[in-house]
Every structure is written in C-alpha cells, then in structure tokens.
Design a protein around this motif. Structure first.
Motif, PDB file in Angstrom:
ATOM      1  N   TYR A  68      46.628  40.994  41.519  1.00  0.00           N
ATOM      2  CA  TYR A  68      45.968  42.305  42.406  1.00  0.00           C
ATOM      3  C   TYR A  68      46.543  43.590  41.801  1.00  0.00           C
ATOM      4  O   TYR A  68      45.924  44.326  41.844  1.00  0.00           O
ATOM      5  N   ARG A  98      39.780  37.622  43.028  1.00  0.00           N
ATOM      6  CA  ARG A  98      39.147  39.114  44.359  1.00  0.00           C
ATOM      7  C   ARG A  98      38.442  37.534  45.530  1.00  0.00           C
ATOM      8  O   ARG A  98      38.567  37.906  46.110  1.00  0.00           O
ATOM      9  N   GLU A  99      38.486  35.861  45.169  1.00  0.00           N
ATOM     10  CA  GLU A  99      38.218  34.974  46.022  1.00  0.00           C
ATOM     11  C   GLU A  99      39.738  34.574  45.829  1.00  0.00           C
ATOM     12  O   GLU A  99      38.702  33.641  47.219  1.00  0.00           O
ATOM     13  N   LEU A 100      40.634  34.210  45.466  1.00  0.00           N
ATOM     14  CA  LEU A 100      41.744  33.419  45.763  1.00  0.00           C
ATOM     15  C   LEU A 100      41.910  33.595  47.402  1.00  0.00           C
ATOM     16  O   LEU A 100      42.306  32.768  48.724  1.00  0.00           O
ATOM     17  N   GLU A 133      41.312  30.333  38.447  1.00  0.00           N
ATOM     18  CA  GLU A 133      41.249  31.450  39.496  1.00  0.00           C
ATOM     19  C   GLU A 133      41.088  32.662  39.383  1.00  0.00           C
ATOM     20  O   GLU A 133      41.210  33.349  39.075  1.00  0.00           O
ATOM     21  N   ASN A 134      39.448  32.878  39.944  1.00  0.00           N
ATOM     22  CA  ASN A 134      39.170  34.547  40.130  1.00  0.00           C
ATOM     23  C   ASN A 134      39.634  35.170  41.047  1.00  0.00           C
ATOM     24  O   ASN A 134      40.345  34.465  42.992  1.00  0.00           O
ATOM     25  N   GLU A 174      40.285  34.296  51.010  1.00  0.00           N
ATOM     26  CA  GLU A 174      39.466  33.744  51.299  1.00  0.00           C
ATOM     27  C   GLU A 174      39.623  32.124  51.210  1.00  0.00           C
ATOM     28  O   GLU A 174      38.951  31.107  52.131  1.00  0.00           O
ATOM     29  N   LYS A 175      39.505  31.844  49.375  1.00  0.00           N
ATOM     30  CA  LYS A 175      39.033  30.672  49.100  1.00  0.00           C
ATOM     31  C   LYS A 175      40.373  29.594  50.014  1.00  0.00           C
ATOM     32  O   LYS A 175      40.365  28.733  50.382  1.00  0.00           O
ATOM     33  N   TRP A 227      49.041  35.993  43.268  1.00  0.00           N
ATOM     34  CA  TRP A 227      47.967  36.720  44.024  1.00  0.00           C
ATOM     35  C   TRP A 227      47.865  38.484  43.971  1.00  0.00           C
ATOM     36  O   TRP A 227      46.962  38.837  43.556  1.00  0.00           O
ATOM     37  N   TYR A 243      40.442  45.432  52.458  1.00  0.00           N
ATOM     38  CA  TYR A 243      40.265  45.335  50.635  1.00  0.00           C
ATOM     39  C   TYR A 243      39.568  46.904  50.437  1.00  0.00           C
ATOM     40  O   TYR A 243      40.416  47.214  49.373  1.00  0.00           O
ATOM     41  N   GLN A 270      41.714  40.155  37.057  1.00  0.00           N
ATOM     42  CA  GLN A 270      40.901  39.262  37.022  1.00  0.00           C
ATOM     43  C   GLN A 270      40.943  37.907  37.705  1.00  0.00           C
ATOM     44  O   GLN A 270      40.311  36.827  37.574  1.00  0.00           O
TER      45      GLN A 270
END
Length: 341
Positions: A229, A256-258, A253-254, A260-261, A225, A25, A234
């Motif tokens: 992105y 940047r976290e998707l 949803e955030n 990994e989530k 996403w 990233y 955000q």
C-alpha cells in the motif's frame, strides 16, 4: 486514560501519542514519480529501471526449504545511512527540489513499514537515526544488519526468497540487480519521499510477493498489505505454506480490498497502521531540532505485560547527537536548493 497511551516519544519530557486517532484512507495518497536500478552499490538506469515479470502459479506444490541445509545468510549489510544514500543519489541526479514539492520526510519504505507494523507485532523493537536539515526530516537505519542465525526466522526468510524466485521471471542481469520505485506518499499533511523494491510487475502494475502460514494468513497479510500500500501497488501474491514449509496454495489479492476482507477477522486495521505512522512522523517533525541528529527507539513491554494494553511500556526515546549523517555531496546539493518556506 483518555489518551489510551500506546507509545511514548521522549525528548527530555515524555510526549504521549494517542492509539485511537482519526485517520481515513482518503488521508493517504501515493504517486509513483520515478525508479532506478541498484547494482553493486551503484545507482543506474535512473527512471529507466527494469523489473522482473510475474509468472502464473500452475497449482504445483513446492518445498520452500529446498537447498536450505547448505544455505548461509551472507547478507553483510551496510550502515543504514549508506543504504539511504541510494535515494539521496536519485534526488541529486534528478535535481529534485524537495521544498518545491513540499516534501517533509525522506526515508526508505521499510522504515515506515516497520513503524506501522508496531501495532501488529509488539515484541519487535526497532531503532532508527533521524536528522533534520532545511526543515526536512531524514530517517535511516542505525547500523548494519547482521546475518541471521540458523533457526525458524532464517527458514521463513529463505522460504520467502524461494517463493519469490519461483513466482517472478528474472534474467541473469536482474538476479544481480535491485529495482527501486520512488514515490511521494502523504499522511494527511505530511508528504514523504520514499523508495522501495516491489517484487515484480504484472503488465504495468507492481506486485508484492509474500509467504505466510495457512492458519494465520488473514492476520499476517497485514504486513504485506502495508508494504504494498505504501508504494500504491495493486496486487499482493500470498504463498500459503504449511508448518513443514510446503507451498499449498497461492492467493492473488487486491491490495485495496484486503483491510475490509481480512482486517476484522485477522484483528488488524489498515487505518490504524497508517495513522500510527502519521502520529510518529508528526511528533518527529515537532520534536527534532533543525541541524541535529537523533536516535529514535521503540522498546516493547516486558513479557508479563504483553497481554495488558493498559500497563504496557511503549515508548520511543530520542537522544540528541552532534551531526547529521547525510553525506557531504548531498549536503552540497541541498544547499543549492531554495530555502524552505
């Protein structure tokens, strides 16, 4: 084999692109540098664009197919290079010197999204035009989009539109307007200038709004996403529906976290999607000659090969054509810019 061939770029001889490429990233950066409104095919409000506002979901269920029975897809479309002209007009209006900012690729966000989602949806084929002028690669759709026939795909598109309208506040003028963001995004050493339409704003943050099914959202959210992105958005608002197109839940949803989530469980990798885009762009820069126009195509494997990564015939063909598709006014503008390094 060691290349784990996923895709072939062909211009005369075949050039193979690795599927497993190193990409982090940190190799991707994005900066929003401008905006504009598009109304009736005209660029207005350069860097003073207005955007719809996000509305909170009150928990109510919603039939996303209300009105579908009398709906017809009336999108007449444009030649793809005509659609690209909006971004070229912004460049000219801003007297934006592409070479000074080390821009290597110019295109709409949707093209990069389509390329990146190849890893997720191997059945979809796509085709773009590419030209190179003063060292810069321009990518555009090849032909006008046809109206969708009635069926499941049109239902999904209609449901997404209904949910987006229920989630974002628009005044009467904004209903007739597309609001674009212009951004510089870098894939390692390749800096792109792109334009895309975020669905709305929440305070000062841009927001993407998508619908998907309850049972598959962890996988399907990869498309939303990537779309978010690429513009540095955000927040992604996911409307979760059942098979009858009834809205059952909404997730904020955030972005940047998707990965990994949901990435591991949904069987997708944000790094691979971004890295795949970089690989295609790098090959285009290596293979497309100066002053030429080419066609780049992705052909999915045959039905019997869908589940066999080893034998899947992933390839892109590039056929040289005679002239660039850029309009004359833009050619005149770029001819007045300093020569590339």
């Amino acid at each position: 084999n060691e290349y784990k061939s996923y895709l072939r770029l062909k211009m005369g001889d075949a050039v193979w692109i690795k599927r497993d490429y190193p990409f982090t990233y940190r190799d991707f950066n994005v900066d929003i540098i401008g905006n504009y409104n598009l109304r009736n095919g005209k660029v207005i409000n350069v860097d003073e664009a207005t955007f719809p506002r996000l509305k909170p979901w009150e928990g109510e269920e919603l039939n996303l197919l209300v009105g579908y029975d009398t709906y017809e897809d009336t999108y007449l479309g444009q030649e793809g290079h005509v659609a690209l002209n909006e971004l070229l007009e912004w460049i000219s209006a801003k007297t934006y010197p592409l070479q000074n900012y080390n821009i290597k690729v110019v295109c709409k966000r949707g093209i990069l999204k389509t390329i990146g989602c190849t890893l997720q949806d191997r059945k979809n084929k796509w085709r773009f035009k590419v030209c190179r002028l003063q060292g810069i690669i321009y990518i555009s759709d090849c032909e006008a989009k046809e109206p969708l026939e009635r069926g499941h795909i049109l239902q999904c598109c209609y449901a997404g539109t209904v949910f987006a309208k229920s989630t974002a506040e628009r005044d009467e003028e904004e209903e007739k307007t597309f609001s674009y963001v212009v951004a510089e995004c870098s894939f390692k050493d390749i800096k792109c200038l792109i334009a895309g339409v975020p669905d709305c704003k929440d305070n000062e943050e841009f927001v993407e709004i998508k619908t998907t099914t309850l049972k598959n959202y962890k996988r399907n959210c990869s498309r939303g996403w990537l779309q978010a992105y690429l513009l540095g958005n955000q927040k992604l608002v996911l409307g979760l529906r059942d098979d009858d197109f009834i809205l059952r839940d909404v997730k904020n949803e955030n972005v940047r976290e998707l990965p990994e989530k949901y990435g591991a469980e949904g069987k997708w990798s944000g790094k691979k999607m971004l890295g795949f885009i970089h690989s295609v762009l790098a090959k285009l820069r290596a293979e497309v000659p100066e002053g030429s126009t080419c066609t780049i195509e992705y052909h999915p494997p045959r039905q019997e090969e869908y589940h066999s990564r080893r034998q899947g015939k992933y390839h892109i063909t590039v056929d040289k054509q005679d002239d660039t598709f850029l309009n004359e006014s833009y050619k005149q503008h770029i001819s007045n810019q300093p020569p590339p390094n």
